[in-house]
Write a protein that holds these residues in place. Structure first.
Motif, PDB file in Angstrom:
ATOM      1  N   ASN A 157       0.698  -1.317   0.113  1.00 39.30           N
ATOM      2  CA  ASN A 157       0.072  -0.076  -0.114  1.00 39.30           C
ATOM      3  C   ASN A 157       0.612   1.138   0.144  1.00 39.30           C
ATOM      4  N   LEU A 158       1.759   1.362  -0.849  1.00 37.59           N
ATOM      5  CA  LEU A 158       2.798   2.477  -0.823  1.00 37.59           C
ATOM      6  C   LEU A 158       2.155   3.699  -1.786  1.00 37.59           C
ATOM      7  N   VAL A 159       2.583   4.619  -1.719  1.00 34.38           N
ATOM      8  CA  VAL A 159       2.417   5.841  -2.438  1.00 34.38           C
ATOM      9  C   VAL A 159       3.659   6.599  -2.650  1.00 34.38           C
ATOM     10  N   PRO A 160       4.177   6.297  -4.009  1.00 34.40           N
ATOM     11  CA  PRO A 160       5.277   7.278  -4.431  1.00 34.40           C
ATOM     12  C   PRO A 160       5.332   8.604  -4.169  1.00 34.40           C
ATOM     13  N   PRO A 161       6.524   9.495  -3.854  1.00 43.46           N
ATOM     14  CA  PRO A 161       6.331  10.790  -3.921  1.00 43.46           C
ATOM     15  C   PRO A 161       6.224  11.402  -5.186  1.00 43.46           C
ATOM     16  N   TYR A 162       5.628  12.605  -5.598  1.00 39.56           N
ATOM     17  CA  TYR A 162       5.383  13.119  -6.542  1.00 39.56           C
ATOM     18  C   TYR A 162       6.619  13.108  -7.628  1.00 39.56           C
ATOM     19  N   GLU A 163       7.968  13.370  -6.884  1.00 42.29           N
ATOM     20  CA  GLU A 163       9.105  13.487  -7.565  1.00 42.29           C
ATOM     21  C   GLU A 163       9.401  12.120  -8.256  1.00 42.29           C
ATOM     22  N   HIS A 164       9.028  11.040  -7.765  1.00 38.99           N
ATOM     23  CA  HIS A 164       9.273   9.895  -8.276  1.00 38.99           C
ATOM     24  C   HIS A 164       8.757   9.534  -9.860  1.00 38.99           C
ATOM     25  N   GLY A 165       7.696  10.420 -10.342  1.00 34.66           N
ATOM     26  CA  GLY A 165       7.368  10.354 -11.746  1.00 34.66           C
ATOM     27  C   GLY A 165       5.889   9.369 -11.636  1.00 34.66           C
ATOM     28  N   SER A 193       3.378   6.411 -12.174  1.00 36.35           N
ATOM     29  CA  SER A 193       3.043   5.251 -11.907  1.00 36.35           C
ATOM     30  C   SER A 193       1.828   4.738 -11.987  1.00 36.35           C
ATOM     31  N   GLU A 194       1.262   3.607 -11.709  1.00 37.48           N
ATOM     32  CA  GLU A 194       0.028   3.314 -11.575  1.00 37.48           C
ATOM     33  C   GLU A 194      -0.772   3.802 -10.693  1.00 37.48           C
ATOM     34  N   THR A 195      -0.263   3.947  -9.491  1.00 38.04           N
ATOM     35  CA  THR A 195      -0.755   4.523  -8.190  1.00 38.04           C
ATOM     36  C   THR A 195      -1.031   6.111  -8.630  1.00 38.04           C
ATOM     37  N   SER A 196       0.113   6.882  -8.843  1.00 37.46           N
ATOM     38  CA  SER A 196      -0.015   8.178  -9.269  1.00 37.46           C
ATOM     39  C   SER A 196      -1.203   8.501 -10.210  1.00 37.46           C
ATOM     40  N   ALA A 197      -1.055   7.727 -11.182  1.00 36.49           N
ATOM     41  CA  ALA A 197      -2.200   7.910 -12.107  1.00 36.49           C
ATOM     42  C   ALA A 197      -3.607   7.694 -11.775  1.00 36.49           C
ATOM     43  N   ALA A 198      -3.726   6.838 -10.889  1.00 34.88           N
ATOM     44  CA  ALA A 198      -5.179   6.538 -10.107  1.00 34.88           C
ATOM     45  C   ALA A 198      -5.208   7.610  -9.267  1.00 34.88           C
ATOM     46  N   TRP A 220      10.376  -1.705  -5.607  1.00 36.08           N
ATOM     47  CA  TRP A 220       9.287  -1.096  -5.336  1.00 36.08           C
ATOM     48  C   TRP A 220       9.103  -0.774  -3.699  1.00 36.08           C
ATOM     49  N   VAL A 221       9.303  -1.585  -2.932  1.00 41.58           N
ATOM     50  CA  VAL A 221       9.122  -1.572  -1.458  1.00 41.58           C
ATOM     51  C   VAL A 221      10.327  -0.360  -0.923  1.00 41.58           C
ATOM     52  N   SER A 222      11.252  -0.200  -1.721  1.00 36.98           N
ATOM     53  CA  SER A 222      12.449   0.806  -1.296  1.00 36.98           C
ATOM     54  C   SER A 222      11.773   1.928  -1.048  1.00 36.98           C
ATOM     55  N   ILE A 223      10.520   2.307  -1.942  1.00 38.24           N
ATOM     56  CA  ILE A 223       9.664   3.564  -1.751  1.00 38.24           C
ATOM     57  C   ILE A 223       9.614   4.001  -0.353  1.00 38.24           C
ATOM     58  N   GLY A 224       9.123   2.874   0.411  1.00 39.21           N
ATOM     59  CA  GLY A 224       9.036   2.856   2.034  1.00 39.21           C
ATOM     60  C   GLY A 224      10.228   2.927   2.979  1.00 39.21           C
ATOM     61  N   LYS A 225      11.189   3.566   2.470  1.00 47.87           N
ATOM     62  CA  LYS A 225      12.473   3.402   2.946  1.00 47.87           C
ATOM     63  C   LYS A 225      12.504   4.368   4.276  1.00 47.87           C
ATOM     64  N   ASN A 251       3.532  11.403   1.796  1.00 46.60           N
ATOM     65  CA  ASN A 251       3.877  11.407   0.245  1.00 46.60           C
ATOM     66  C   ASN A 251       2.546  12.090  -0.703  1.00 46.60           C
ATOM     67  N   LEU A 252       1.423  11.872  -0.110  1.00 45.91           N
ATOM     68  CA  LEU A 252       0.179  12.479  -1.080  1.00 45.91           C
ATOM     69  C   LEU A 252       0.462  13.954  -1.144  1.00 45.91           C
ATOM     70  N   LEU A 253       0.761  14.319   0.061  1.00 50.25           N
ATOM     71  CA  LEU A 253       1.083  15.889  -0.026  1.00 50.25           C
ATOM     72  C   LEU A 253       2.059  16.327  -0.797  1.00 50.25           C
ATOM     73  N   THR A 254       2.894  15.655  -1.238  1.00 52.68           N
ATOM     74  CA  THR A 254       3.808  16.198  -2.351  1.00 52.68           C
ATOM     75  C   THR A 254       3.100  16.242  -3.593  1.00 52.68           C
ATOM     76  N   TYR A 255       2.080  15.973  -4.056  1.00 52.78           N
ATOM     77  CA  TYR A 255       1.308  16.103  -5.134  1.00 52.78           C
ATOM     78  C   TYR A 255       0.538  17.368  -4.931  1.00 52.78           C
ATOM     79  N   PRO A 256       0.889  18.347  -6.033  1.00 52.33           N
ATOM     80  CA  PRO A 256       0.382  19.593  -5.871  1.00 52.33           C
ATOM     81  C   PRO A 256      -1.106  19.952  -5.812  1.00 52.33           C
ATOM     82  N   TRP A 257      -1.732  18.940  -6.538  1.00 51.91           N
ATOM     83  CA  TRP A 257      -3.206  19.186  -6.446  1.00 51.91           C
ATOM     84  C   TRP A 257      -3.924  18.560  -5.358  1.00 51.91           C
TER      85      TRP A 257
END
Length: 352
Positions: A200-208, A210-215, A258-263, A296-302
């Motif tokens: 259940n990870l969310v990559p930061p906005y800077e990550h580019g 992904s299917e999660t950021s698109a959703a 993938w899980v390294s996003i949660g480092k 990480n959700l808060l890194t997305y401007p919108w």
């Protein structure tokens, strides 16, 4: 593409055509015909009658299924439907189920060719070969039960959902088969736009991308959801993989990348619970890895913009399937909180 069919001047959808063909093949009293709206009942009877006459006027090759009996006389000539094509059975089941067929779809590496085969395939609703060993037969039974108990009884609701969806929740949950947010929280169709991934990870906005950021982008900007809920759970394999990683790991594993996003959650856990057993560390990290994606959700401007405006709320949830409890909390995000922090929790509950 299949040639268009028209009924009363309106084009007939592909799925409705498939059911009509099934009715012609088996007769309008067949179970599949119950899926048709009443307005198409007469069309099904005329199609079956036309099919029977077509079969009677030609000699049936050996091994072909005999023509189905006609169920009612032809009435009216205002609706024109093509005579259905019956595919040759590649293999006939032995034993008592002599009316069941299987059909072979040729493999292709060209996805457009596969799509065309799906569009042209006339679905066999009589039965499936080897059904006693097919796990999909259980799914079929569940689907038919769902259709009767949900779709049929709440038909108007599903008709509305066919036009649009207006979910209030966006859910980010783990892909673990034991953790289905729809089952756990009782979401009904149209209530939650959901993305599931490992841990259940969310990559930061800077990550580019992904299917999660698109959703997330679609749910927040297009669907205008009011709540984003990140759901973690007990004994998560992704969290165990994260906690097992070496600091200088350069593994080519997709999972570890993938899980390294949660480092950051892993580092926080090591600092706060490094003296505990590995299992206890994983439990701690499981909850920490919910707060980390929320931040990480808060890194997305919108997302940050709507949170600041008060039109979007961010929540965390932890499902413990060992004792079936659920912890829920809401993030507070604003300047000048106690201790100089911008983050705090509120509305924390445990459902047990």
């Amino acid at each position: 593409m299949l040639p268009p069919w028209k009924l009363g001047g309106e084009q007939v959808p592909v799925n409705t055509r498939t059911i009509l063909l099934s009715c012609a093949f088996r007769g309008p009293e067949a179970e599949s015909c119950s899926m048709l709206p009443r307005s198409l009942g007469s069309a099904a009877r005329r199609l079956a009658a036309a099919s029977a006459r077509a079969c009677a006027s030609s000699s049936a090759p050996a091994g072909r299924r005999p023509c189905p009996p006609s169920h009612g006389d032809e009435a009216g000539h205002d609706e024109i439907l093509p005579t259905p094509h019956r595919p040759e059975p590649e293999e006939r089941r032995r034993g008592d189920h002599r009316r069941e067929f299987s059909f072979i779809t040729m493999a292709s590496r060209d996805h457009s060719s596969l799509t065309q085969q799906l569009l042209e395939f006339q679905h066999d609703t009589v039965g499936e070969v080897g059904a006693e060993h097919d796990p999909f037969m259980d799914l079929k039974a569940r689907f038919m039960d769902f259709k009767q108990r949900n779709y049929v009884e709440k038909f108007s609701n599903y008709q509305n959902l066919a036009e649009q969806q207006t979910p209030k929740f966006m859910v980010v949950a783990c892909a673990d088969s034991r953790v289905c947010p729809t089952s756990i929280l009782g979401f009904q169709p149209g209530e939650a736009f959901t993305i599931r991934n490992v841990a259940n990870l969310v990559p930061p906005y800077e990550h580019g991308g992904s299917e999660t950021s698109a959703a997330l982008e679609f749910a927040v900007n297009s669907l205008q959801v009011e709540n984003v809920l990140v759901v973690g759970h007990s004994r998560c394999g992704g969290i165990q993989a994260l906690m097992s990683m070496k600091d200088d790991s350069t593994s080519g594993s997709f999972i570890k990348k993938w899980v390294s996003i949660g480092k950051s959650a892993r580092l926080s856990t090591k600092a706060a619970a490094g003296n505990l057993s590995f299992d206890m560390q994983c439990t701690h990290c499981g909850k920490e890895s919910i707060n980390s994606p929320i931040l990480n959700l808060l890194t997305y401007p919108w997302i940050e913009k709507r949170v600041n405006e008060g039109t979007l709320k961010l929540h965390g949830g932890y499902y413990n399937f060992i004792d079936c409890t659920f912890e829920k909390w809401t993030l507070v995000y604003r300047e000048g909180l106690e201790g100089g922090s911008k983050y705090a929790m509120k509305n924390r509950f445990t459902w047990s």
